[in-house]
Motif scaffolding. Structure first.
Motif, PDB file in Angstrom:
ATOM      1  N   PRO A 420       0.838  -1.218   0.000  1.00  0.00           N
ATOM      2  CA  PRO A 420       0.000   0.000   0.000  1.00  0.00           C
ATOM      3  C   PRO A 420       0.869   1.264   0.000  1.00  0.00           C
ATOM      4  N   PHE A 421       1.385   1.617  -1.177  1.00  0.00           N
ATOM      5  CA  PHE A 421       2.344   2.714  -1.270  1.00  0.00           C
ATOM      6  C   PHE A 421       1.778   4.015  -0.697  1.00  0.00           C
ATOM      7  N   SER A 422       0.577   4.396  -1.118  1.00  0.00           N
ATOM      8  CA  SER A 422       0.018   5.681  -0.675  1.00  0.00           C
ATOM      9  C   SER A 422      -0.188   5.715   0.832  1.00  0.00           C
ATOM     10  N   LYS A 423      -0.762   4.643   1.383  1.00  0.00           N
ATOM     11  CA  LYS A 423      -1.040   4.611   2.821  1.00  0.00           C
ATOM     12  C   LYS A 423       0.237   4.647   3.636  1.00  0.00           C
ATOM     13  N   CYS A 424       1.208   3.824   3.243  1.00  0.00           N
ATOM     14  CA  CYS A 424       2.480   3.798   3.978  1.00  0.00           C
ATOM     15  C   CYS A 424       3.175   5.156   3.916  1.00  0.00           C
ATOM     16  N   LEU A 425       3.181   5.758   2.717  1.00  0.00           N
ATOM     17  CA  LEU A 425       3.924   6.997   2.535  1.00  0.00           C
ATOM     18  C   LEU A 425       3.267   8.176   3.235  1.00  0.00           C
ATOM     19  N   PHE A 426       1.934   8.290   3.158  1.00  0.00           N
ATOM     20  CA  PHE A 426       1.342   9.465   3.799  1.00  0.00           C
ATOM     21  C   PHE A 426       1.484   9.383   5.320  1.00  0.00           C
ATOM     22  N   MET A 427       1.400   8.182   5.871  1.00  0.00           N
ATOM     23  CA  MET A 427       1.592   8.047   7.316  1.00  0.00           C
ATOM     24  C   MET A 427       3.042   8.357   7.698  1.00  0.00           C
ATOM     25  N   PHE A 428       3.977   7.821   6.932  1.00  0.00           N
ATOM     26  CA  PHE A 428       5.394   8.048   7.223  1.00  0.00           C
ATOM     27  C   PHE A 428       5.761   9.518   7.018  1.00  0.00           C
ATOM     28  N   ASN A 429       5.346  10.087   5.881  1.00  0.00           N
ATOM     29  CA  ASN A 429       5.742  11.462   5.562  1.00  0.00           C
ATOM     30  C   ASN A 429       5.166  12.470   6.540  1.00  0.00           C
ATOM     31  N   LEU A 430       3.895  12.310   6.898  1.00  0.00           N
ATOM     32  CA  LEU A 430       3.297  13.260   7.841  1.00  0.00           C
ATOM     33  C   LEU A 430       3.929  13.134   9.226  1.00  0.00           C
ATOM     34  N   THR A 431       4.202  11.910   9.659  1.00  0.00           N
ATOM     35  CA  THR A 431       4.815  11.716  10.980  1.00  0.00           C
ATOM     36  C   THR A 431       6.219  12.312  11.023  1.00  0.00           C
ATOM     37  N   VAL A 432       7.047  11.936  10.036  1.00  0.00           N
ATOM     38  CA  VAL A 432       8.417  12.446  10.007  1.00  0.00           C
ATOM     39  C   VAL A 432       8.421  13.951   9.742  1.00  0.00           C
ATOM     40  N   GLY A 433       7.485  14.425   8.907  1.00  0.00           N
ATOM     41  CA  GLY A 433       7.414  15.858   8.620  1.00  0.00           C
ATOM     42  C   GLY A 433       7.125  16.681   9.858  1.00  0.00           C
ATOM     43  N   LEU A 434       6.197  16.212  10.699  1.00  0.00           N
ATOM     44  CA  LEU A 434       5.892  16.931  11.939  1.00  0.00           C
ATOM     45  C   LEU A 434       7.093  16.909  12.887  1.00  0.00           C
ATOM     46  N   LEU A 435       7.744  15.759  12.993  1.00  0.00           N
ATOM     47  CA  LEU A 435       8.927  15.685  13.850  1.00  0.00           C
ATOM     48  C   LEU A 435      10.033  16.609  13.346  1.00  0.00           C
ATOM     49  N   ALA A 436      10.229  16.625  12.020  1.00  0.00           N
ATOM     50  CA  ALA A 436      11.265  17.488  11.447  1.00  0.00           C
ATOM     51  C   ALA A 436      10.929  18.962  11.654  1.00  0.00           C
ATOM     52  N   PHE A 437       9.641  19.299  11.552  1.00  0.00           N
ATOM     53  CA  PHE A 437       9.242  20.696  11.742  1.00  0.00           C
ATOM     54  C   PHE A 437       9.461  21.129  13.193  1.00  0.00           C
ATOM     55  N   PHE A 438       9.054  20.289  14.144  1.00  0.00           N
ATOM     56  CA  PHE A 438       9.243  20.638  15.553  1.00  0.00           C
ATOM     57  C   PHE A 438      10.733  20.741  15.889  1.00  0.00           C
ATOM     58  N   HIS A 439      11.530  19.875  15.293  1.00  0.00           N
ATOM     59  CA  HIS A 439      12.972  19.945  15.530  1.00  0.00           C
ATOM     60  C   HIS A 439      13.548  21.228  14.942  1.00  0.00           C
ATOM     61  N   LEU A 440      13.003  21.641  13.806  1.00  0.00           N
ATOM     62  CA  LEU A 440      13.444  22.876  13.163  1.00  0.00           C
ATOM     63  C   LEU A 440      13.153  24.082  14.057  1.00  0.00           C
ATOM     64  N   ILE A 458      20.574  14.246  14.074  1.00  0.00           N
ATOM     65  CA  ILE A 458      19.128  14.176  13.827  1.00  0.00           C
ATOM     66  C   ILE A 458      18.796  14.743  12.448  1.00  0.00           C
ATOM     67  N   ASN A 459      19.450  15.842  12.094  1.00  0.00           N
ATOM     68  CA  ASN A 459      19.224  16.420  10.762  1.00  0.00           C
ATOM     69  C   ASN A 459      19.609  15.436   9.659  1.00  0.00           C
ATOM     70  N   ARG A 460      20.716  14.741   9.855  1.00  0.00           N
ATOM     71  CA  ARG A 460      21.137  13.760   8.856  1.00  0.00           C
ATOM     72  C   ARG A 460      20.133  12.608   8.755  1.00  0.00           C
ATOM     73  N   LEU A 461      19.539  12.223   9.899  1.00  0.00           N
ATOM     74  CA  LEU A 461      18.521  11.172   9.865  1.00  0.00           C
ATOM     75  C   LEU A 461      17.298  11.616   9.061  1.00  0.00           C
ATOM     76  N   PHE A 462      16.885  12.889   9.252  1.00  0.00           N
ATOM     77  CA  PHE A 462      15.744  13.402   8.488  1.00  0.00           C
ATOM     78  C   PHE A 462      16.054  13.431   6.993  1.00  0.00           C
ATOM     79  N   VAL A 463      17.267  13.810   6.653  1.00  0.00           N
ATOM     80  CA  VAL A 463      17.658  13.834   5.234  1.00  0.00           C
ATOM     81  C   VAL A 463      17.661  12.416   4.661  1.00  0.00           C
TER      82      VAL A 463
END
Length: 686
Positions: A420-440, A458-463
């Motif tokens: 399930p590419f779309s389901k996996c990606l939107f869950m992963f991207n939104l979760t990591v995106g929020l974490l990356a934004f808060f870290h920013l 941590i920045n390298r992990l996000f990249v």
């Protein structure tokens, strides 16, 4: 004098944008014929465009534009407008009806209804519809026509010429396009367009526009290059680094079904479904997905579910697996949950949904949510009945008339169905995106001296996560491309997938110089995939309708979706600037930098679409709501280029608010037209 000209230009420009927006809603209320007669094809509407053109020329002369590329850019718009005016004033449009064996030497003019003589005679030899192999889905509509000169008989040796979708017939300045056909297949309807000067002038304007846009992007002395070398943006990377740096439903009883071994052996068997050859797993998965909203049911694979329905329908008819999301319909059916069984929908021989159906009696009336839910539920019951009657599963004919899929393509489709590419990606991207934004934000609150090695790791992990998400999305998109045999850009689901892919690619390209694009990329792509997942935008892979079988499709859609991704970055950049006001100038420079490729991609996509429309339908502009709103978006963002003439755009606060507000036109163009206004482009939501 110049100030007065500037006020005139801005006033006419704003009025025109508002007029175009209002016209699309009036068309929805009063119809296309009304709006074309009273607005788009009216004399006063042409005068508004003429006033705008004159204002541009006078303003350019008043400013003494000596820079070649800006002058060429504005001049190209004037050439395009001149070509459109010539087409409007001197072009003739109509239609011709050809019947096999009959000569036709005239066409019916669209506006007046008069018959206009042609300088030659047309003779239809035959008409046929090409289908995708083994299906009833049209692949093309083809007319074989002979063009006879004066005095030339039907029995002459003139060659038969072909007219089909995306393949026109040109003869002595007349262009003929396939538009329709008779039910008995003995007659063909062609659209006729006679515009010997307007099309050429308009195309010349498109070429000049393309040259000027490329020159402004790559010219050494241009504004775009100056912004690239701005001191604030050169420090942008270091500055931003320091500042911003489905559950399974388990049943309590055993359901009769195929064994897992039998089901797996059926998965790769090939059938005809959705007008193409597919592995059985695709049909089974869609069947279960349509009924339950999930790709599996009660721990059973899709093949096991279909096998169970075929072997023991008397048991499965009592299984509550038909998902009904409308609460009112659930209440009327006395359901305790949102799932109904087939038995719940029948009372003996009486079909209970008929008791609640009140629609279908008033033409043109919009269905209520209850009526839509009844129709959707009825379609699900219809699928079960088709399965039981044996009409849902269509095996390949044994006579070899349909070519089976090669084994690699079957394996690729099975992989695509099971991940399930779309389901996996939107869950992963939104979760990591929020974490990356808060870290920013956390990094932005700290001083540079407090920056730790942990923060850099941590920045390298996000990249690394960004690149992993991009490669995973690219793999899924590539699989869909390979399985479908075409670039996936034909409907809303696929264009949202492409937009997510473009967003991740842009984040990968920009992340070194502008690290805050990492969370932006995750969030934008995640929301795009979430919209595709929740909206159920036709995830099935189907053959293209004939008009879309064109190389122009990929160029037109990909350029426009790239521009939308850049506009989305600018919108998020504006929101970030409003949150961190003291750094708004640097962020404004970044948005101004992105504005050039974003609007140029949109402009190139619009005019490529115009060329495609001219090849397919015989007219390069039809004032369709999607076309109009794309033009509105282009005009709205075009205002922001004139920072030297309009001082407001030099103020960071105004600029960022404008970029956020302007993004509403993008949302209206992509979503609003599909769901509210409709039109020729509404198949994008199919």
């Amino acid at each position: 004098m110049f100030c007065n000209l500037k006020r005139l230009f801005v006033s006419v420009y704003i009025c025109l944008v508002c007029l175009l927006a209002i016209a699309t809603f009036l068309e929805q209320a009063y119809g296309t014929d009304f709006i074309e007669k009273h607005i788009y094809h009216s004399f006063w509407f042409c005068c508004v465009w003429g006033i705008l053109a004159v204002a541009v020329m006078m303003a350019s002369a008043g400013k003494r534009l000596r820079k070649f590329l800006p002058a060429l850019l504005h001049g190209s718009f004037l050439v395009i407008l001149a070509g459109a005016m010539i087409t409007f004033a001197g072009g003739r449009k109509g239609y011709v009806h050809l019947i096999a064996g009959n000569k036709v030497s005239s066409f019916v003019e669209q506006e007046s209804g008069r018959e206009i003589d042609l300088p030659f005679t047309l003779l239809l030899d035959s008409f046929r519809v090409e289908y995708y192999p083994g299906t009833e889905a049209p692949a093309d509509y083809i007319s074989h026509i002979r063009v006879l000169r004066p005095g030339q008989g039907a029995d002459s040796s003139s060659c038969s010429r072909t007219v089909s979708m995306n393949r026109i017939l040109s003869e002595q300045g007349f262009r003929f396009y396939q538009s329709s056909f008779d039910e008995d297949r003995q007659g063909s309807w062609l659209t006729v367009n006679h515009d010997p000067w307007g099309i050429g002038i308009t195309y010349a304007g498109y070429i000049l526009l393309g040259i000027s846009m490329i020159g402004m992007l790559f010219g050494r002395r241009g504004e775009f290059r100056r912004l690239m070398n701005h001191p604030l943006l050169k420090k942008g990377g270091v500055f931003c680094l320091l500042l911003l740096a489905g559950s399974m439903q388990v049943q309590g009883r055993t359901l009769p079904a195929l064994s897992i071994r039998q089901a797996d052996s059926l998965a790769s068997e090939q059938v005809i479904y959705h007008d193409r050859v597919v592995p059985f797993n695709t049909l089974a998965r869609d069947f279960v997905m349509k009924l339950t909203g999930r790709p599996s049911y009660a721990g059973l694979t899709p093949e096991q579910v279909i096998g169970g329905w075929l072997l023991r329908p008397e048991v499965w008819q009592y299984e509550p697996m038909i998902y009904i999301k409308n609460r009112e319909l659930c209440r009327l059916l006395n359901l305790k949950t949102s799932y109904a069984s087939v038995a719940d929908l029948f009372d003996g021989q009486r079909y209970r949904l008929q008791d609640f159906w009140q629609g279908g009696r008033e033409t043109g009336r919009k269905m209520s949510p209850l009526e839509k839910a009844i129709v959707e539920t009825d379609e699900k019951v219809g699928l079960i009945l088709m399965l039981q009657k044996g009409t849902l599963i269509r095996p390949l004919p044994k006579d070899g008339g349909v070519k089976p899929l090669p084994s690699p393509k079957v394996r690729a489709e099975l992989i695509y169905n099971r991940i399930p590419f779309s389901k996996c990606l939107f869950m992963f991207n939104l979760t990591v995106g929020l974490l990356a934004f808060f870290h920013l934000v956390y990094c932005g609150l700290r001083h540079s001296s407090e920056r730790s090695a942990l923060s850099r790791r941590i920045n390298r992990l996000f990249v690394a996560a960004l690149y992993a998400a991009f490669l995973f999305q690219l793999f899924g998109y590539g699989l869909r491309w390979y399985v479908g045999g075409r670039i996936p850009l034909s409907n809303g689901y696929e264009t949202m997938q492409f937009m997510a892919l473009c967003t991740l690619l842009l984040a990968c390209l920009f992340r070194r110089r502008f690290p805050f694009t990492v969370p932006f990329g995750f969030l934008l792509s995640g929301f795009a995939l979430l919209v595709a997942h929740l909206g159920q935008m036709n995830p099935q892979i189907t053959p293209l309708m004939p008009v879309l079988v064109s190389p122009w499709l990929s160029m037109h859609v990909s350029l426009i979706m790239m521009s939308y991704a850049l506009f989305a970055f600018m919108m998020l950049n504006g929101i970030l600037a409003l949150c961190i006001r003291r750094h708004g100038k640097m962020l404004m420079l970044l948005s101004r930098l992105l504005l050039y490729p974003a609007n140029f991609f949109l402009g190139a996509g619009i005019f490529m679409g115009a060329v495609w429309a001219n090849v397919s339908w015989g007219r390069y502009w039809a004032w369709d709501p999607k076309e109009v709103w794309a033009l509105i978006t282009f005009l709205v963002y075009g205002m922001a280029f004139h920072a030297k003439s309009l001082p407001a755009f030099r103020r960071p606060l105004f600029f960022h608010i404008y970029m956020i507000t302007a993004f509403l036109t993008v949302l209206m163009t992509y979503f609003g037209v599909n769901y509210i206004l409709g039109g020729m482009h509404s198949y994008a939501n199919a």
